[in-house]
Design a protein around this motif. Structure first.
Motif: not given
Length: 377
Positions: A194-204, A215-231
């Motif tokens: 994922w190459l988004y210029p910002q991180k997210f509060d919520f990923i759905h 799914w491990g790779a997907l969760v890695d991308q979710v982690w990298k693109n979530l703000k701390p405290g995000g869901w």
């Protein structure tokens, strides 16, 4: 659309093609459906606790008792489609995505769009009008909906959170042109970096199992693109269909399809029950507050309760529209069936579904977790 008409639009890389436009209109059909879901969410007068909206299934000995739940669901919210990515692939009389060709086995034609809108209605009823289980802040400012399909969830979320910038991604540009100003749809492959210029509060995400091999790779991308405290929240089905009283055996074609689909998907590298292992993946990655809820969607109106009957009726329509499209690529490319054999098998499965001999259901899983406030990438 002119650049000045966009609202909080992120700068996208060359690998991410803009799929639709922004607009002041939010879509009257979408608003009507949202108002309906909130008004007729459940039989209860008071809003139940978050996970208490799910009830067990009981065979109804009086199938006419709870036959009415809400209004007709025959209409579609689909509007005109964006044509920025139109080099579609055609096989077996169906249309498939062009971007990252072959990554997703289901079609993206008008028939599939109608089916996905119907499926969104099922999720609405099942969740009693809610869009998420994660306890996100009312002040959420950024949301990413991965594998967004027709964009129905993203549009509803944007309507309910007008100050939140919502980004929806999918391999196919099948979302409406007329959407709230705080929604952006892009064509992207969530199985790539994922190459988004910002991180997210919520990923759905919702119902992406058939497109995910790692799914491990997907969760890695979710982690990298979530703000701390995000869901993060996953809303998933898992195969196979089953029945607690073994009545699925009374439908041999449906039972065979059920097993063949799981087998072919596994051979293609996709486990259709993979969501069951995701809680452990989330915990190992470092996510906190990992929570789960589960329900069952009956196939047909055999279960007690108005809500259960409506879900069952719509799931029956959903599956009747999905059998051939879901099966064709997997059966022909993985199992070696001919197109003619698949079509004949699909008709036999349709006959079994319409006969309503089985008390079958599909398990539905809801999983949400939080990236710790002090998380370090």
């Amino acid at each position: 659309m002119a650049e000045d008409e966009r609202t909080n639009s992120p700068d996208l890389t060359a690998s991410q093609a803009t799929a639709t436009h922004h607009s002041d209109a939010s879509g009257e059909g979408q608003q009507r459906l949202e108002r309906y879901a909130l008004t007729h969410a459940d039989d209860l007068h008071e809003e139940p606790p978050r996970t208490d909206i799910f009830r067990g299934l009981v065979v109804d000995s009086d199938p006419d008792r709870d036959s009415a739940y809400g209004d007709s669901d025959s209409s579609s919210l689909t509007t005109s489609l964006n044509s920025s990515v139109t080099d579609y692939k055609y096989e077996h009389g169906r249309r498939y995505h062009a971007y990252q060709e072959g990554k997703y086995v289901l079609p993206n034609d008008d028939a599939e769009i109608q089916r996905l809108e119907l499926q969104h209605r099922i999720w609405q009823i099942s969740l009693s009008g809610r869009l998420n289980s994660a306890p996100i802040s009312e002040n959420v400012s950024s949301c990413l909906d991965i594998g967004c399909g027709t964009g129905a969830w993203a549009i509803e979320f944007a309507d309910r959170h007008p100050r939140c910038q919502v980004t929806g991604t999918d391999l196919s540009p099948i979302q409406p042109d007329i959407v709230p100003r705080n929604v952006e749809f892009i064509v992207d492959d969530i199985t790539s970096e994922w190459l988004y210029p910002q991180k997210f509060d919520f990923i759905h995400s919702r119902a992406i199992t058939v497109g995910i091999k790692d799914w491990g790779a997907l969760v890695d991308q979710v982690w990298k693109n979530l703000k701390p405290g995000g869901w993060i929240e996953f809303q998933e089905y898992h195969f196979p269909f089953t029945s607690d009283d073994d009545t699925l055996k009374l439908c041999p074609a449906l039972d065979l399809w059920n097993n063949n689909l799981a087998s072919a998907s596994a051979k293609a590298g996709m486990r259709l029950d993979a969501i069951l292992g995701v809680p452990e993946i989330l915990q190992e990655k470092g996510f906190a507050n990992v929570n789960q809820a589960a329900t069952k969607w009956p196939l047909g109106p055999w279960a007690k309760g108005k809500k259960e009957k409506k879900v069952g009726e719509l799931l029956e329509r959903d599956l009747l529209g999905a059998i051939e499209g879901t099966s064709m690529r997997l059966y022909t490319k993985i199992l070696g069936w001919s197109e003619e054999a698949v079509r004949k098998h699909a008709e036999e499965v349709h006959d079994d579904i319409r006969a309503r001999r089985a008390h079958a259901y599909i398990p539905i899983d809801f999983l949400w977790a939080q990236k710790p406030i002090d998380a370090v990438d």
